[in-house]
Design a protein around this motif. Structure first.
Motif, PDB file in Angstrom:
ATOM      1  N   THR A 252     -63.484  21.777  -7.356  1.00 15.67           N
ATOM      2  CA  THR A 252     -64.689  22.101  -7.608  1.00 15.67           C
ATOM      3  C   THR A 252     -65.358  21.237  -6.379  1.00 15.67           C
ATOM      4  OG1 THR A 252     -64.944  19.956  -8.911  1.00 15.67           O
ATOM      5  CG2 THR A 252     -65.070  22.013  -9.862  1.00 15.67           C
ATOM      6  N   ILE A 253     -64.486  20.308  -5.691  1.00 18.38           N
ATOM      7  CA  ILE A 253     -65.330  19.612  -4.529  1.00 18.38           C
ATOM      8  C   ILE A 253     -64.646  19.660  -3.352  1.00 18.38           C
ATOM      9  CG2 ILE A 253     -66.303  17.885  -6.376  1.00 18.38           C
ATOM     10  CD1 ILE A 253     -63.656  16.113  -5.545  1.00 18.38           C
ATOM     11  N   THR A 254     -63.607  20.608  -3.421  1.00 17.84           N
ATOM     12  CA  THR A 254     -62.606  20.563  -2.026  1.00 17.84           C
ATOM     13  C   THR A 254     -62.896  21.918  -1.405  1.00 17.84           C
ATOM     14  OG1 THR A 254     -60.727  19.462  -3.311  1.00 17.84           O
ATOM     15  CG2 THR A 254     -60.239  20.655  -1.191  1.00 17.84           C
ATOM     16  N   GLY A 255     -63.492  21.503  -0.162  1.00 15.40           N
ATOM     17  CA  GLY A 255     -63.789  22.779   0.710  1.00 15.40           C
ATOM     18  C   GLY A 255     -62.825  23.062   1.942  1.00 15.40           C
ATOM     19  N   GLY A 256     -62.659  24.539   2.094  1.00 15.65           N
ATOM     20  CA  GLY A 256     -61.696  24.907   3.030  1.00 15.65           C
ATOM     21  C   GLY A 256     -62.149  25.313   4.271  1.00 15.65           C
ATOM     22  N   ASP A 257     -61.288  25.266   5.239  1.00 11.90           N
ATOM     23  CA  ASP A 257     -61.636  25.955   6.771  1.00 11.90           C
ATOM     24  C   ASP A 257     -60.807  27.262   6.890  1.00 11.90           C
ATOM     25  OD1 ASP A 257     -63.157  23.523   7.431  1.00 11.90           O
ATOM     26  OD2 ASP A 257     -61.117  22.520   7.655  1.00 11.90           O
ATOM     27  N   GLU A 258     -61.865  28.052   7.684  1.00 11.87           N
ATOM     28  CA  GLU A 258     -61.134  29.316   7.739  1.00 11.87           C
ATOM     29  C   GLU A 258     -60.095  29.142   8.856  1.00 11.87           C
ATOM     30  OE1 GLU A 258     -63.556  33.193   8.504  1.00 11.87           O
ATOM     31  OE2 GLU A 258     -65.044  31.794   8.475  1.00 11.87           O
ATOM     32  N   SER A 259     -58.821  29.898   8.749  1.00  3.64           N
ATOM     33  CA  SER A 259     -57.660  29.232   9.563  1.00  3.64           C
ATOM     34  C   SER A 259     -56.613  30.317   9.521  1.00  3.64           C
ATOM     35  CB  SER A 259     -57.054  28.050   9.044  1.00  3.64           C
ATOM     36  OG  SER A 259     -55.894  27.619   9.674  1.00  3.64           O
ATOM     37  N   ASP A 260     -55.985  30.517  10.797  1.00  5.12           N
ATOM     38  CA  ASP A 260     -54.822  31.299  10.693  1.00  5.12           C
ATOM     39  C   ASP A 260     -53.491  30.420  10.757  1.00  5.12           C
ATOM     40  OD1 ASP A 260     -56.078  33.718  10.873  1.00  5.12           O
ATOM     41  OD2 ASP A 260     -56.595  33.165  12.832  1.00  5.12           O
ATOM     42  N   ALA A 261     -53.602  28.999  10.479  1.00  4.19           N
ATOM     43  CA  ALA A 261     -52.337  28.205  10.584  1.00  4.19           C
ATOM     44  C   ALA A 261     -51.535  28.236   9.355  1.00  4.19           C
ATOM     45  CB  ALA A 261     -52.988  26.703  10.771  1.00  4.19           C
ATOM     46  N   ASP A 262     -50.564  29.182   9.537  1.00 11.58           N
ATOM     47  CA  ASP A 262     -49.547  29.641   8.302  1.00 11.58           C
ATOM     48  C   ASP A 262     -48.233  28.960   8.609  1.00 11.58           C
ATOM     49  OD1 ASP A 262     -48.854  31.283  10.436  1.00 11.58           O
ATOM     50  OD2 ASP A 262     -49.179  33.048   9.402  1.00 11.58           O
ATOM     51  N   THR A 263     -48.116  28.041   9.520  1.00  9.58           N
ATOM     52  CA  THR A 263     -46.844  27.202   9.724  1.00  9.58           C
ATOM     53  C   THR A 263     -47.126  25.914  10.046  1.00  9.58           C
ATOM     54  OG1 THR A 263     -46.782  27.350  12.155  1.00  9.58           O
ATOM     55  CG2 THR A 263     -45.741  29.429  10.852  1.00  9.58           C
ATOM     56  N   LEU A 264     -46.187  25.122   9.735  1.00 13.82           N
ATOM     57  CA  LEU A 264     -46.619  23.755  10.052  1.00 13.82           C
ATOM     58  C   LEU A 264     -46.849  23.564  11.636  1.00 13.82           C
ATOM     59  CD1 LEU A 264     -43.405  21.816   8.094  1.00 13.82           C
ATOM     60  CD2 LEU A 264     -46.190  21.653   7.414  1.00 13.82           C
TER      61      LEU A 264
END
Length: 301
Positions: A252-264
């Motif tokens: 409910t409180i954790t926002g995400g970022d648009e990203s293409d980072a699909d590997t470490l």
């Protein structure tokens, strides 16, 4: 002349392992505060290395709000099975049912603050004299005040003005009955250090940290994951975006970022270029200027 040399990550690892071994030697009933986030995962990995080939002498302790990401709970349970250690769960829902805390109401209701009562009740119930956390000084100004060994009084409260000196990395874990400690072995690490260490050690992490397609809602400058716990405001629209999370808390409180980072490797590069702190998308930290410090003084992690 010795040619023995540690690089930056190896120095941080050695320091953290030293702190973990000090915890094991000075306390009788320690536990790792395990949220399923990257920092507590790294602490758990370090604990495995610190006592290998013996089993690490710590239980894992999770405060379950009932509003977790399903991916976090699955990762936790899989790791517990792999480690073969005891899991202690403190339930916020049980605290609500028992009348120990009251569920927040309103459009921005969260169970985050309710965790403190559940945390302290579970510490008392199980007699933990130290809880090991993944807090880092670079995360937030209140956490920057922490010592490796953080003293808590008989009410579980933290007083930043009443902490023990830690000259030459000498730690004092003595405490009176009812008092306890939190220990923070990766205090000196940064977010970049954590990700570089995860990459170098090939540590498994929840899929939430990897860019993935998800239904989200744009709110207060971030992408909140859409779930059964999120009440839409007028004008809000559910969209599907490729995002990842830099820090994990309640859904409910954790926002995400648009990203293409699909590997470490891509995550490390993205963190290196980031201009916002990792907790910048955590709505619980935005309630006031001193939100984190206020919660810590009440007994928060």
């Amino acid at each position: 002349m010795s040619k023995y040399h540690l690089n930056h990550l190896q120095e941080l690892e050695a320091e953290a392992i030293y702190v973990l071994r000090e915890v094991a030697s000075q306390f009788e009933n320690p536990a790792i505060l395990f949220s399923g986030g990257k920092d507590s995962i790294v602490v758990t990995h370090l604990a495995r290395k610190a006592f290998y080939p013996a089993k690490m002498p710590f239980k894992l302790f999770h405060v379950d709000t009932g509003h977790n990401f399903p991916e976090t709970i699955k990762f936790r349970d899989d790791l517990i099975e792999e480690l073969g250690v005891q899991l202690v769960v403190g339930s916020v829902q049980s605290s609500i049912d028992q009348g120990r805390v009251a569920e927040e109401k309103g459009k921005d209701a969260s169970r985050n603050r309710l965790q403190t009562t559940t945390l302290l009740d579970t510490i008392e119930e199980h007699g933990f004299d130290v809880c090991i956390g993944g807090g880092r000084r670079d995360e937030e100004k209140a956490r920057a005040k922490e010592r490796f060994f953080s003293h808590r009084d008989e009410f579980g409260q933290w007083d930043p003005k009443n902490q023990r000196p830690e000259l030459w990395n000498l730690f004092n874990g003595k405490h009176h009955t009812g008092e306890h400690f939190r220990a923070f072995p990766i205090s000196n690490w940064t977010e970049m250090d954590v990700w570089q260490y995860i990459l170098s050690e090939n540590i498994a992490i929840p899929s939430l940290y990897i860019a993935h397609q998800r239904d989200v809602v744009r709110r207060d400058g971030t992408w909140l994951p859409y779930s059964e716990y999120l009440t839409l405001r007028p004008g809000e629209v559910v969209e599907s975006k490729k995002i990842r999370f830099r820090t994990l808390g309640d859904i409910t409180i954790t926002g995400g970022d648009e990203s293409d980072a699909d590997t470490l490797e891509k995550i490390v590069a993205e963190v290196a270029a980031a201009r916002q702190t990792e907790r910048g998308n955590r709505s619980d930290d935005k309630r006031s200027e001193t939100a984190m410090e206020d919660r810590k003084k009440e007994g928060y992690f």
